[in-house]
Motif scaffolding. Structure first.
Motif, PDB file in Angstrom:
ATOM      1  N   CYS A 159       0.822  -1.221   0.000  1.00  0.00           N
ATOM      2  CA  CYS A 159       0.000   0.000   0.000  1.00  0.00           C
ATOM      3  C   CYS A 159       0.850   1.263   0.000  1.00  0.00           C
ATOM      4  O   CYS A 159       0.311   2.376   0.102  1.00  0.00           O
ATOM      5  CB  CYS A 159      -0.926   0.011   1.209  1.00  0.00           C
ATOM      6  SG  CYS A 159      -2.121  -1.347   1.233  1.00  0.00           S
ATOM      7  N   ASP A 160       2.185   1.107  -0.095  1.00  0.00           N
ATOM      8  CA  ASP A 160       3.069   2.269  -0.090  1.00  0.00           C
ATOM      9  C   ASP A 160       2.720   3.223  -1.229  1.00  0.00           C
ATOM     10  O   ASP A 160       2.375   2.796  -2.337  1.00  0.00           O
ATOM     11  CB  ASP A 160       4.532   1.831  -0.227  1.00  0.00           C
ATOM     12  CG  ASP A 160       5.103   1.305   1.082  1.00  0.00           C
ATOM     13  OD1 ASP A 160       4.344   1.202   2.068  1.00  0.00           O
ATOM     14  OD2 ASP A 160       6.309   0.987   1.121  1.00  0.00           O
ATOM     15  N   GLY A 161       2.831   4.512  -0.939  1.00  0.00           N
ATOM     16  CA  GLY A 161       2.511   5.527  -1.935  1.00  0.00           C
ATOM     17  C   GLY A 161       1.055   5.945  -1.940  1.00  0.00           C
ATOM     18  O   GLY A 161       0.691   6.876  -2.653  1.00  0.00           O
ATOM     19  N   GLY A 162       0.226   5.292  -1.142  1.00  0.00           N
ATOM     20  CA  GLY A 162      -1.186   5.629  -1.065  1.00  0.00           C
ATOM     21  C   GLY A 162      -1.579   6.070   0.330  1.00  0.00           C
ATOM     22  O   GLY A 162      -0.764   6.062   1.257  1.00  0.00           O
ATOM     23  N   LEU A 209      -1.005   2.945   7.759  1.00  0.00           N
ATOM     24  CA  LEU A 209      -1.884   1.999   8.444  1.00  0.00           C
ATOM     25  C   LEU A 209      -1.442   0.569   8.157  1.00  0.00           C
ATOM     26  O   LEU A 209      -1.366  -0.272   9.068  1.00  0.00           O
ATOM     27  CB  LEU A 209      -3.322   2.213   7.988  1.00  0.00           C
ATOM     28  CG  LEU A 209      -4.395   1.333   8.639  1.00  0.00           C
ATOM     29  CD1 LEU A 209      -4.587   1.697  10.102  1.00  0.00           C
ATOM     30  CD2 LEU A 209      -5.717   1.455   7.874  1.00  0.00           C
ATOM     31  N   ALA A 210      -1.140   0.274   6.891  1.00  0.00           N
ATOM     32  CA  ALA A 210      -0.759  -1.080   6.499  1.00  0.00           C
ATOM     33  C   ALA A 210       0.569  -1.493   7.134  1.00  0.00           C
ATOM     34  O   ALA A 210       0.715  -2.623   7.622  1.00  0.00           O
ATOM     35  CB  ALA A 210      -0.682  -1.178   4.979  1.00  0.00           C
TER      36      ALA A 210
END
Length: 521
Positions: A99-102, A107-108
């Motif tokens: 989920c990096d970059g979002g 959180l992830a």
């Protein structure tokens, strides 16, 4: 209503067994914590803070667990059974950096690490099948023949595990044992609630939520269908895809359900299946666009195959959810194309199922305090990453409820208040008739509004008295008022907009010939 006490998994290996539920008749059972944490107190009444968590999926259970571990007196309300829907039928895949970059990156990452910590605390490998694993991206073309597997594996696919002996090619490592892992989602969720019940005194009640009772713009209780009242200082609504069916939430934002299908197979030779998760680009034999099914071997000896998703209406009862036969058949073809170990005759079909993933319109979870209702919180909309993000969401919600702010994750980007502008843009409600407008304006004119207050999620809400409007209207008013200064032109004053918005929930005629004032901002 009855309370449910959940027994812990038993050996032999606990993750091979289903958690059992024991119903306790008429008398509600509350198990006291044998080793209570420092207790957050209601200082006026000198007692632990009472929190009701609605929803027995992974988000609700994680929230209940961390609240109770921090000393709150927690009641978990679930309509059917714990982990009966997506939290029991999903894949249980975990990823550190996907989920990096979002907006969900922090959180992830926090939740992936928290999964590791929980596994150490709760003996995850034995209790619920926690393990790191390697993750591969693989291309598979469905063969034309009935028995395609012999000699069909690409000679350039030496990186594939030996059990992937179908027409697979172009394997690529997209996750390592450091960055990807898995849990059995149902066993994880039920192990966590078992611990919460036995060690921290959580009470589990089977019942359907009817409404949240609000006094002076603050939560004071939860009412179940049938009339049972659960007194509370705070309520957390973790209703998953059923958030859209709860009026208090659906009046502020939309949560839709994405129906995802899966099958569970048990190969005759489970020891041959290595811990490699597969993300496929699968080309059907009849042509057309590829689909993206996923294959997860589990340490239980089972193999989970999922895919074939589509948005559908969420049924009222989670027990009524069944898979579409055509989608299930496609997943069976996928399994048999990937491996000879997974085709009919070589593997037993243990389950064919479907579940609904809760999705928001902007693709970002909704986590925070409901605007205008102090002590009412929501956590929903995690889509396919609910199992991954459950622990950090639960820990952050516990901090927000008990301390007024979350430190493990910045929750401001997940605030439900962000949807107020979206709601106004989508609104097609006509302007009020003069009589109705005058009636609401008079009501507002005779109402004293308290000063604004800043809450733990970083947003500023006005306090509205509950005597003038119902709590649902107050929540809409508060959400709308968040960015009035930025969004309104001189033509529309705050009173005009608040009057318009509030009156939509009051009975009375509407003049359909008038235009929506928000179209002229």
């Amino acid at each position: 209503m009855v309370a449910v006490v959940i027994s812990p998994p038993q050996s032999p290996p606990p993750f091979l067994l289903r958690t059992r539920f024991r119903k306790v008749s008429t008398v509600t059972t509350l198990i006291k914590s044998s080793s209570p944490a420092s207790t957050p107190m209601d200082h006026q009444n000198h007692r632990p803070k009472r929190v009701v968590v609605c929803g027995g999926g992974v988000i609700g259970v994680c929230t209940a667990y961390f609240l109770a571990k921090s000393g709150a007196a927690v009641t978990l309300v679930e309509k059917s059974s714990v982990a009966c829907a997506a939290s029991g039928k999903s894949g249980g895949f975990l990823a550190l950096d996907w989920c990096d970059g979002g907006p969900v990156a922090s959180l992830a990452r926090a939740s992936f690490n928290l999964h590791r910590s929980l596994s150490e605390e709760l003996d995850g490998p034995q209790s619920y099948g926690y393990r790191p694993l390697t993750t591969l991206s693989v291309t598979v073309t469905e063969p034309q023949s009935q028995n395609p597997l012999s000699g069909s594996r690409s000679s350039s696919s030496s990186n594939l595990p030996s059990w992937v002996d179908g027409p697979a090619r172009s394997p690529r490592t997209i996750g390592t044992v450091e960055t990807t892992a898995q849990v059995h989602p149902q066993l994880f969720t039920r192990t966590l609630i078992s611990k919460a019940v036995e060690s921290y005194g959580v009470e589990v009640v089977i019942g359907k939520v009817d409404r949240v009772e609000v006094d002076e713009a603050r939560v004071n209780s939860l009412v179940l269908e049938g009339g049972r009242v659960v007194e509370s200082d705070a309520v957390v609504l973790a209703l998953g895809p059923w958030s859209g069916k709860f009026a208090l939430l659906s009046s502020l934002f939309r949560v839709s359900g994405l129906k995802a299908h899966s099958i569970v197979l048990e190969p005759k030779e489970p020891g041959s299946i290595t811990p490699h998760a597969l993300f496929l680009s699968y080309y059907p034999s009849q042509g057309g666009k590829p689909i993206d099914p996923e294959v997860y071997p589990r340490p239980t000896g089972e193999v989970y195959v999922c895919g074939m998703s589509a948005e559908e209406e969420v049924p009222d009862d989670p027990e009524q959810i069944v898979g579409n036969p055509q989608s299930i058949q496609v997943l069976k073809k996928v399994a048999s194309s990937v491996s000879s170990h997974l085709r009919e005759g070589e593997a037993q079909l243990k389950a064919e199922q479907a579940c609904f993933l809760p999705c928001t319109d902007d693709g970002v979870p909704i986590i925070g305090e409901v605007p205008g209702i102090r002590g009412c919180y929501v956590a929903t909309g995690h889509s396919c990453w609910g199992i991954l993000n459950g622990p950090a969401t639960g820990a952050a919600m516990a901090e927000l409820v008990l301390e007024g702010r979350a430190s493990i994750v910045d929750l401001s980007r997940f605030s439900p208040a962000r949807h107020c502008l979206f709601l106004r843009q989508k609104s097609e409600t006509p302007l009020l008739s003069n009589d109705r407008r005058n009636r609401v304006t008079e009501s507002l004119a005779n109402t004293t509004f308290e000063p604004t207050t800043q809450t733990g999620d970083g947003f500023i809400y006005p306090k509205f008295p509950s005597t003038a409007f119902g709590f649902q209207t107050l929540s809409q008013l508060a959400a709308l008022s968040l960015d009035l200064k930025a969004q309104l032109t001189e033509k529309w004053s705050s009173l005009t907009v608040l009057t318009y918005w509030a009156s939509q929930t009051l009975p009375g005629p509407v003049d359909d010939s008038k235009a929506n004032p928000f179209a002229h901002r």
